[in-house]
Design an enzyme around this catalytic site. Structure first.
Site, PDB file in Angstrom:
ATOM      1  N   ARG A  16       0.897  -1.304   0.002  1.00 34.20           N
ATOM      2  CA  ARG A  16      -0.087   0.045  -0.081  1.00 34.20           C
ATOM      3  C   ARG A  16       0.878   1.289   0.004  1.00 34.20           C
ATOM      4  O   ARG A  16       2.159   1.313   0.503  1.00 34.20           O
ATOM      5  CB  ARG A  16      -0.865   0.069   1.454  1.00 34.20           C
TER       6      ARG A  16
ATOM      7  N   HIS B  87      -3.351   3.474  -5.841  1.00 35.43           N
ATOM      8  CA  HIS B  87      -3.684   2.265  -4.961  1.00 35.43           C
ATOM      9  C   HIS B  87      -4.313   1.131  -6.208  1.00 35.43           C
ATOM     10  O   HIS B  87      -3.941   0.148  -5.716  1.00 35.43           O
ATOM     11  CB  HIS B  87      -4.833   2.408  -4.077  1.00 35.43           C
TER      12      HIS B  87
ATOM     13  N   ARG C 264      -1.749  -1.492  -6.872  1.00 36.00           N
ATOM     14  CA  ARG C 264      -1.847  -2.802  -6.166  1.00 36.00           C
ATOM     15  C   ARG C 264      -2.523  -3.824  -6.771  1.00 36.00           C
ATOM     16  O   ARG C 264      -2.005  -5.149  -6.677  1.00 36.00           O
ATOM     17  CB  ARG C 264      -2.300  -2.456  -4.675  1.00 36.00           C
TER      18      ARG C 264
ATOM     19  N   HIS D 253      -3.558  -9.190   4.309  1.00 34.21           N
ATOM     20  CA  HIS D 253      -5.102  -9.186   4.691  1.00 34.21           C
ATOM     21  C   HIS D 253      -5.314 -10.162   5.772  1.00 34.21           C
ATOM     22  O   HIS D 253      -4.821 -11.407   5.495  1.00 34.21           O
ATOM     23  CB  HIS D 253      -6.112  -9.365   3.467  1.00 34.21           C
TER      24      HIS D 253
ATOM     25  N   TYR E 163      -9.457 -11.941  -5.825  1.00 37.05           N
ATOM     26  CA  TYR E 163      -8.543 -11.866  -7.130  1.00 37.05           C
ATOM     27  C   TYR E 163      -8.453 -13.301  -7.475  1.00 37.05           C
ATOM     28  O   TYR E 163      -7.932 -13.367  -8.731  1.00 37.05           O
ATOM     29  CB  TYR E 163      -7.137 -11.551  -6.421  1.00 37.05           C
TER      30      TYR E 163
END
Length: 440
Positions: free
Chosen positions: A205, A313, A316, A339, A348
């Site tokens: 991030r 962002h 990412r 996460h 994803y």
């Protein structure tokens, strides 16, 4: 012990000079309380006491005065006492100050009902508050009132229990291709080129990238540690721990990111172990607003073919999609992304059109390969039969040559009969479809 005749087991009822009846009882906290109103008959007062007694037995009783606490002081105290990241605390304070306190702050906790919540949300939206902000405000209020119900036992039920109010439609964010990422990096000022590449291929991030120090980078192993992040607060920049425990991780970089980072360290980063890896032109910490102006972000996006509204962002997502396409497990993706929950990792792993095409192409290669194997035996058998027939015909022709010349003089020789056409039932070796795929 059984109650004596003429005396109630729980509470008592007395007649007032006005002729109405008052109900009183001793609460679980040892304090005597009265009903909030009087009753026309003694029977009505007794029924009310029966209900209260039932609530106490079932553990559902709350002190009547508890619900009279106002939301504004309770909400402010809730935010102040909660264990929160500094940036999260500021966000909560802003949501409460702008969207909750002006409309609900003066109400007692016990007076807030589901209808109150519905009216409040409609007022926010009609007043120009965006739906994402309304959802965030609703979620914060629900968390505050959950504490009032479960921990502080000030109210019986949370009025924030309306389906759909805690969700809003989030448009899918664009995902840059590798070619677009490299094109964007080329259009950055040289000191920011590696920032774009590392952001895209590491999945870190913005705050994690801005907080990286030289000691966090291991070029030999090709890894970066993420022990901290940089948060932009109202009046200052503050280093702190990652967003969650899962955010404290070590990420292995692909070769493209390792090379870009090695060149960047040699050119722009001091030798001190605590030297920041990515800084502004004057060595100051990175701020997202200053960065966009310094690099001409909007113009660079257009020049590199990025979609309109592309955020830093969003880089990412490129690395996360590439990682998912390799077949990485959900747990692997969660670690790489930092996460704690599976929700983001599963996003994803959803099939996309590019990955689906890769799968179809791989299937084509396997189909053709196996079709060739199936067609090969039939072809060899047919060639062998043809050779045998040709050899036999030559031998017969050699024996009967003189007689055949006399018998067939002046006549046209007959063609050999054709082989019957295949009906497609030749079995696993040599089906018409297998030969067709092989020839194609």
């Amino acid at each position: 012990m059984a109650a004596s005749k003429g005396r109630r087991r729980f509470g008592n009822v007395r007649r007032l000079p006005s002729g109405r009846y008052q109900a009183r009882y001793l609460g679980p906290d040892g304090l005597e309380r009265k009903a909030p109103h009087t009753f026309e008959t003694e029977r009505q007062a007794a029924k009310w006491l029966t209900v209260v007694e039932s609530e106490i037995i079932k553990g559902e009783w709350t002190a009547p005065e508890a619900g009279e606490i106002k939301l504004e002081p309770y909400g402010r105290k809730w935010i102040a006492e909660r264990k929160l990241q500094p940036r999260t605390r500021e966000n909560y304070e802003d949501l409460f100050r702008l969207h909750i306190r002006p409309h609900l702050g003066a109400l007692a906790l016990g007076a807030i009902k589901p209808q109150t919540i519905r009216t409040w949300r409609r007022t926010l939206l009609d007043g120009g508050t965006t739906e994402p902000q309304a959802v965030k405000a609703y979620s914060l209020l629900r968390a505050i009132l959950n504490t009032a119900v479960k921990e502080d036992e000030l109210i019986r039920q949370n009025p924030c229990r309306i389906p759909g109010y805690d969700r809003y439609h989030t448009p899918e964010r664009p995902v840059a291709t590798v070619a677009q990422v490299l094109a964007l990096a080329e259009r950055m000022p040289p000191r920011f080129s590696a920032l774009v590449i590392v952001a895209a291929f590491s999945g870190l991030r913005w705050g994690e990238l801005a907080a990286l120090r030289r000691s966090d980078v291991d070029l030999t192993a090709g890894t970066v540690r993420v022990p901290r992040k940089l948060a932009a607060l109202r009046n200052r920049m503050e280093f702190g721990p990652p967003k969650s425990e899962a955010g404290n991780r070590t990420v292995t970089l692909p070769a493209a990111a390792r090379t870009a980072l090695a060149d960047h360290l040699a050119e722009y980063v001091g030798e001190e172990s605590d030297a920041l890896v990515f800084t502004g032109d004057k060595g100051a910490v990175l701020r997202s607003g200053n960065f966009r102006r310094a690099v001409g972000w909007a113009a660079a996006l257009r020049a590199s073919g990025m979609p309109e509204g592309f955020h830093f962002h969003d880089l990412r997502h490129t690395g996360n999609n590439l990682a998912a396409a390799t077949g990485a497990s959900t747990r692997d993706l969660m670690h790489r992304m930092g996460h704690a929950s599976m929700r983001a990792a599963l996003i994803y792993q959803h099939a996309n059109s590019e990955r689906d095409r890769e799968i179809a192409d791989a299937m084509d290669r396997r189909i053709v390969k196996q079709a060739k194997r199936a067609a090969a035996p039939a072809k060899a058998s047919k060639a062998k039969d043809k050779a045998s027939k040709t050899k036999a015909a030559k031998q017969n022709a050699a024996k009967e040559k003189p007689a055949a010349r006399k018998a067939t003089k002046g006549t046209k020789p007959k063609r050999p009969a054709r082989e019957p056409a295949s009906d497609g039932t030749a079995g696993a070796t040599g089906t018409p479809m297998a030969r067709k795929i092989k020839e194609g």
